[in-house]
Design an enzyme around this catalytic site. Structure first.
Site, PDB file in Angstrom:
ATOM      1  N   LYS A  52      -2.118  13.053  -5.579  1.00 46.61           N
ATOM      2  CA  LYS A  52      -2.551  11.810  -4.932  1.00 46.61           C
ATOM      3  C   LYS A  52      -3.221  12.084  -3.586  1.00 46.61           C
ATOM      4  CE  LYS A  52       0.926   9.149  -7.403  1.00 46.61           C
ATOM      5  NZ  LYS A  52       2.308   8.690  -7.455  1.00 46.61           N
ATOM      6  N   GLN A  96       7.471   7.572  -3.650  1.00 44.99           N
ATOM      7  CA  GLN A  96       7.497   8.284  -4.930  1.00 44.99           C
ATOM      8  C   GLN A  96       8.878   8.184  -5.584  1.00 44.99           C
ATOM      9  OE1 GLN A  96       4.786   9.789  -6.457  1.00 44.99           O
ATOM     10  NE2 GLN A  96       6.150  10.073  -8.194  1.00 44.99           N
ATOM     11  N   ASP A 119       1.348   0.318  -5.398  1.00 47.22           N
ATOM     12  CA  ASP A 119       1.930   0.680  -6.703  1.00 47.22           C
ATOM     13  C   ASP A 119       2.083  -0.561  -7.588  1.00 47.22           C
ATOM     14  OD1 ASP A 119       2.360   3.342  -7.297  1.00 47.22           O
ATOM     15  OD2 ASP A 119       4.171   3.496  -6.090  1.00 47.22           O
TER      16      ASP A 119
END
Length: 291
Positions: A52, A96, A119
Site C-alpha cells: 500500500k 491493518q 477502507d
C-alpha cells in the site's frame, strides 16, 4: 475464456489516479495523504501494508506508516486514531487487520472518523452504501465492480451467487450487485458454509463470487458453461515443487472451472491488485471531498 486481469486493470487505474494528483498539484491544491497503522509483526499484514505504501509513492500520494509494537494497548491505539482523526493534513487512514487478540477490532473501527475511513468499514459508510448514498465503498467489492465494468461483463438481470458472508467482502458484494448501477441490477443469492444445496445454487449461477477462504473449493462440476467467476480467496498451500515450499491458491479450482467460464479472475493477479487500487481511489475521493 477471458481472464479478468486485475494486475493490468489496477495499473490503468493507478495511472488515472496519478494524472488526477498531477492536476491537483498544478492547481496548487493539497496532495492526498494516506496513513497506514500496523500493530505487531504479522507477516501477511506487513506485506499488505508495504504494498500500500509503495502504491502511494507510485501515484504521487504522501504516505505515512505508523508501526506499533505487538504489546500496544487498546487505549494507546485509540489515542493514535483520535490524533489521526484530528489531523487535517491526513485525508484517509487504515488500521491493518487482524489486530492482536487483546484489542477489540470493533471498538477500533468504530473510532475511525467516517470521513477518513477509506477502507469503508465504519458503520456510517456501510449504512450509506446500503442506502445507495455517496460513501467510501469497501475496497475489495469496489475493485470487483470496477473489473466487471471495465471488461463490460453484463450483470443486469443475472443470477449472482456470493459464497461467503463476511462484512469485508461477501455481505457488501451482495448489496452492491443488487443495486441499480452499471455492475449491478442482478438477482443475488448469499451462500455460506452452512448452505445445504450449495452445488444446486452454483450450477444456476451466471456469476459466482467465491469469498469463503477455502482453497480450491469451487470445482468444475459445480458451475455451468459460460459462468463468470470472481475468486476472492488467497491461501498458502504446501507445494514441494515450489522454491518457497508453497503455492498461492484461490477459492476456485482454476484448472477445472476455467474450462467452462466465460470470464475468470486468476490468483494471484486478479482481485488482490484491485483492492489496493480502490483504496487509493477512496483516498483521492477523501482529499477532493475536502475542497
Amino acid at each position: 475464456m477471458i481472464i479478468l486481469d486485475g494486475k493490468k486493470t489496477s495499473a490503468e487505474l493507478k495511472s488515472e489516479i496519478a494524472e488526477s494528483v498531477k492536476l491537483l498539484k498544478s492547481q496548487g491544491k493539497k496532495t492526498p495523504h494516506l496513513v497506514a497503522v500496523l500493530v505487531g509483526t504479522d507477516g501477511a499484514s506487513m506485506t499488505y501494508v508495504g504494498a500500500k505504501v509503495k502504491a502511494c509513492e507510485l501515484v504521487g500520494f504522501e504516505s505515512t506508516l505508523i508501526d506499533l509494537p505487538e504489546e500496544t494497548t487498546e487505549e494507546k491505539l485509540l489515542q493514535e486514531i483520535e490524533s489521526l482523526n484530528n489531523n487535517d493534513s491526513i485525508d484517509g487512514f487504515i488500521v491493518q487487520l487482524p489486530l492482536p487478540k487483546h484489542i477489540d477490532e470493533q471498538k477500533v473501527l468504530m473510532a475511525v472518523n467516517p470521513d477518513k475511513d477509506v477502507d469503508g468499514f465504519h458503520p456510517t459508510n456501510v449504512g450509506k452504501m446500503t442506502l445507495d448514498l455517496p460513501s467510501f465503498l469497501p475496497a475489495t467489492p469496489y475493485g470487483i465492480l470496477e473489473l466487471l465494468e471495465r471488461y463490460e461483463v453484463e450483470t443486469s438481470g443475472k443470477h449472482v451467487v456470493v459464497i461467503g458472508r463476511s462484512h469485508i467482502v461477501g455481505r457488501p458484494m451482495s448489496i452492491l450487485m443488487s443495486q441499480k448501477r452499471k455492475a449491478g441490477n442482478a438477482t443475488v443469492t448469499v451462500a455460506h458454509s452452512r448452505t445445504k444445496n450449495l452445488k444446486e445454487l452454483t450450477l444456476q449461477a451466471d456469476i459466482i463470487v467465491a469469498a469463503l477462504g477455502i482453497a480450491e473449493f469451487l470445482t468444475g462440476d459445480m458451475v455451468k458453461d459460460g459462468v463468470v467467476v470472481i475468486d476472492v480467496g488467497i491461501t498458502r498451500v504446501d507445494d514441494a515443487t515450489k522454491k518457497r515450499g508453497y503455492k498461492l491458491a484461490g477459492d476456485v479450482h482454476f484448472e477445472s472451472v476455467s474450462k467452462k467460464a466465460s470470464f475468470i479472475t486468476p490468483v494471484p493477479g486478479g482481485v488482490g491488485p484491485m483492492t489496493i487500487a480502490m483504496l487509493l481511489k477512496n483516498t483521492l475521493l477523501a482529499c477532493e471531498n475536502k475542497e
